[in-house]
Write a protein that holds these residues in place. Structure first.
Motif, PDB file in Angstrom:
ATOM      1  N   VAL A   1       0.813  -1.208   0.000  1.00  0.00           N
ATOM      2  CA  VAL A   1       0.000   0.000   0.000  1.00  0.00           C
ATOM      3  C   VAL A   1       0.851   1.264   0.000  1.00  0.00           C
ATOM      4  O   VAL A   1       0.599   2.198  -0.772  1.00  0.00           O
ATOM      5  CB  VAL A   1      -0.976   0.010   1.196  1.00  0.00           C
ATOM      6  CG1 VAL A   1      -1.720   1.335   1.273  1.00  0.00           C
ATOM      7  CG2 VAL A   1      -1.971  -1.138   1.071  1.00  0.00           C
ATOM      8  N   THR A   2       1.870   1.331   0.854  1.00  0.00           N
ATOM      9  CA  THR A   2       2.691   2.546   0.934  1.00  0.00           C
ATOM     10  C   THR A   2       3.448   2.822  -0.361  1.00  0.00           C
ATOM     11  O   THR A   2       3.357   3.932  -0.906  1.00  0.00           O
ATOM     12  CB  THR A   2       3.664   2.470   2.119  1.00  0.00           C
ATOM     13  OG1 THR A   2       2.910   2.421   3.339  1.00  0.00           O
ATOM     14  CG2 THR A   2       4.577   3.689   2.155  1.00  0.00           C
TER      15      THR A   2
ATOM     16  N   THR B   1       0.941   3.776  -3.085  1.00  0.00           N
ATOM     17  CA  THR B   1       0.422   5.130  -2.906  1.00  0.00           C
ATOM     18  C   THR B   1       1.426   6.161  -3.379  1.00  0.00           C
ATOM     19  O   THR B   1       1.070   7.143  -4.047  1.00  0.00           O
ATOM     20  CB  THR B   1       0.078   5.378  -1.424  1.00  0.00           C
ATOM     21  OG1 THR B   1      -0.958   4.471  -1.019  1.00  0.00           O
ATOM     22  CG2 THR B   1      -0.389   6.804  -1.210  1.00  0.00           C
TER      23      THR B   1
ATOM     24  N   GLN C   1       0.603   8.716  -6.402  1.00  0.00           N
ATOM     25  CA  GLN C   1       0.630  10.163  -6.206  1.00  0.00           C
ATOM     26  C   GLN C   1       1.472  10.827  -7.281  1.00  0.00           C
ATOM     27  O   GLN C   1       1.090  11.875  -7.829  1.00  0.00           O
ATOM     28  CB  GLN C   1       1.185  10.496  -4.821  1.00  0.00           C
ATOM     29  CG  GLN C   1       0.229  10.194  -3.681  1.00  0.00           C
ATOM     30  CD  GLN C   1       0.867  10.401  -2.317  1.00  0.00           C
ATOM     31  OE1 GLN C   1       2.090  10.277  -2.158  1.00  0.00           O
ATOM     32  NE2 GLN C   1       0.053  10.711  -1.322  1.00  0.00           N
TER      33      GLN C   1
ATOM     34  N   LYS D   1      -9.439  11.853  -4.975  1.00  0.00           N
ATOM     35  CA  LYS D   1      -8.921  12.126  -3.639  1.00  0.00           C
ATOM     36  C   LYS D   1      -9.992  12.797  -2.780  1.00  0.00           C
ATOM     37  O   LYS D   1     -10.937  13.403  -3.286  1.00  0.00           O
ATOM     38  CB  LYS D   1      -7.685  13.028  -3.705  1.00  0.00           C
ATOM     39  CG  LYS D   1      -7.962  14.457  -4.149  1.00  0.00           C
ATOM     40  CD  LYS D   1      -6.689  15.297  -4.100  1.00  0.00           C
ATOM     41  CE  LYS D   1      -6.960  16.737  -4.544  1.00  0.00           C
ATOM     42  NZ  LYS D   1      -5.737  17.572  -4.483  1.00  0.00           N
TER      43      LYS D   1
ATOM     44  N   THR E   1      -6.130  13.191   0.811  1.00  0.00           N
ATOM     45  CA  THR E   1      -5.660  11.807   0.716  1.00  0.00           C
ATOM     46  C   THR E   1      -6.302  11.124  -0.478  1.00  0.00           C
ATOM     47  O   THR E   1      -7.506  11.258  -0.714  1.00  0.00           O
ATOM     48  CB  THR E   1      -6.016  11.022   1.991  1.00  0.00           C
ATOM     49  OG1 THR E   1      -5.394  11.645   3.115  1.00  0.00           O
ATOM     50  CG2 THR E   1      -5.534   9.582   1.900  1.00  0.00           C
TER      51      THR E   1
ATOM     52  N   THR F   1      -5.621   5.157  -1.335  1.00  0.00           N
ATOM     53  CA  THR F   1      -4.918   4.893  -0.085  1.00  0.00           C
ATOM     54  C   THR F   1      -5.900   4.501   1.009  1.00  0.00           C
ATOM     55  O   THR F   1      -5.696   3.513   1.729  1.00  0.00           O
ATOM     56  CB  THR F   1      -4.126   6.134   0.360  1.00  0.00           C
ATOM     57  OG1 THR F   1      -3.211   6.502  -0.677  1.00  0.00           O
ATOM     58  CG2 THR F   1      -3.362   5.858   1.639  1.00  0.00           C
ATOM     59  N   THR F   2      -6.959   5.288   1.134  1.00  0.00           N
ATOM     60  CA  THR F   2      -7.959   5.013   2.163  1.00  0.00           C
ATOM     61  C   THR F   2      -8.592   3.645   1.969  1.00  0.00           C
ATOM     62  O   THR F   2      -8.701   2.850   2.917  1.00  0.00           O
ATOM     63  CB  THR F   2      -9.053   6.094   2.144  1.00  0.00           C
ATOM     64  OG1 THR F   2      -8.465   7.373   2.388  1.00  0.00           O
ATOM     65  CG2 THR F   2     -10.111   5.817   3.196  1.00  0.00           C
TER      66      THR F   2
ATOM     67  N   ASP G   1      -6.130   0.732   2.593  1.00  0.00           N
ATOM     68  CA  ASP G   1      -5.921   0.588   4.034  1.00  0.00           C
ATOM     69  C   ASP G   1      -7.099  -0.143   4.673  1.00  0.00           C
ATOM     70  O   ASP G   1      -6.923  -1.011   5.537  1.00  0.00           O
ATOM     71  CB  ASP G   1      -5.735   1.957   4.698  1.00  0.00           C
ATOM     72  CG  ASP G   1      -4.339   2.528   4.494  1.00  0.00           C
ATOM     73  OD1 ASP G   1      -3.412   1.740   4.230  1.00  0.00           O
ATOM     74  OD2 ASP G   1      -4.182   3.764   4.607  1.00  0.00           O
TER      75      ASP G   1
END
Length: 264
Positions: A60-61, A64, A68, A127, A133, A137-138, A141
């Motif tokens: 995920v990180t 993301t 971005q 976003k 955000t 990502t949300t 997660d």
């Protein structure tokens, strides 16, 4: 429906990653492509951490971070997408052939990616402006809370949710403002599925009638590049998807934000 060749690209892409063995010729070609002006719209350098992440580490990180960067770029043109696919298939021909990919499919692959790219990018770059955000990502997660860490070693748990016969996702994920706006975009650009009675009824059943009323959540916006896309970036026509497994579209919408990485 999605062109079958585009589906082949997905399978080929996963096959190359899983094989973890790319010929020196292909490696050289990919490095050249990554440094080309055509590929900058896809933030290729941002893929390095994603592709080198440990098999037990959440994706995920790094995903993301890459997304971005990709969303901050102006949209790829059809010419750029064509050049990228052509150069990859030319430079990695032997590698792809070993996975069953045929050069005869290249035109269909290019057409399929050009057709899908504008819609996928619009959704992937949504976003939430209240916290700046990315929706991806949300949602990823939140998906991890259901599936466990979204790492290479257990990524199949996510695909099982998407491809399974039941929804399998809690309403706080499926009925979020992010997913609602993704549905709105699909309803405009992919009406064959998004506007179908089955999908509409599925959303209404879990999320209520207001979910499919066509209004956009005020805090959800497209966080994309500053330059207006040229006419070359627009889809050649409305996407037409197969109605197979239409019952799983609700779940698929919740994870469609990850689809853009497949198009790279």
């Amino acid at each position: 429906m999605f062109r079958s060749a585009a589906a082949a690209v997905v399978l080929v892409g996963f096959g190359v990653v899983k094989a973890q063995s790319i010929s020196s010729q292909c490696q050289s070609a990919l490095l050249t492509i990554a440094g080309s002006p055509d590929a900058q719209c896809l933030n290729p350098t941002g893929l390095i951490p994603l592709l080198t992440t440990s098999s037990n580490t959440s994706l995920v990180t790094p995903f993301t971070s890459w997304l971005q960067g990709a969303c901050a770029q102006d949209a790829c043109t059809n010419a750029s997408l064509s050049a990228i696919v052509t150069n990859v298939t030319n430079g990695c021909g032997n590698d792809l052939a070993s996975l069953g990919f045929s050069n005869d499919s290249v035109p269909d692959v290019i057409a399929g990616i050009q057709e899908a790219y504008p819609t996928v990018r619009s959704i992937a770059c949504l976003k939430d402006t209240t916290n700046n955000t990315l929706c991806a990502t949300t949602l990823l997660d939140e998906l991890q809370q259901v599936t466990g860490s979204l790492s290479l070693s257990n990524i199949t748990s996510l695909s099982q949710i998407v491809m399974g016969s039941s929804l399998g996702l809690p309403s706080y994920i499926t009925c979020s403002d992010c997913v609602k706006e993704a549905y709105n975009i699909l309803k405009q650009q992919v009406p064959d599925v998004a506007s179908s009675t089955e999908v509409s009824n599925a959303f209404q059943s879990q999320c209520g009638a207001s979910f499919v009323d066509g209004t956009s959540p005020s805090q959800i916006a497209e966080g994309t590049g500053t330059a207006a896309p040229s006419s070359d970036t627009s889809a050649s026509g409305a996407l037409s998807f197969s109605h197979a497994m239409v019952g799983t579209t609700v779940a698929s919408l919740s994870v469609v934000f990850g689809a853009l990485v497949v198009l790279v």
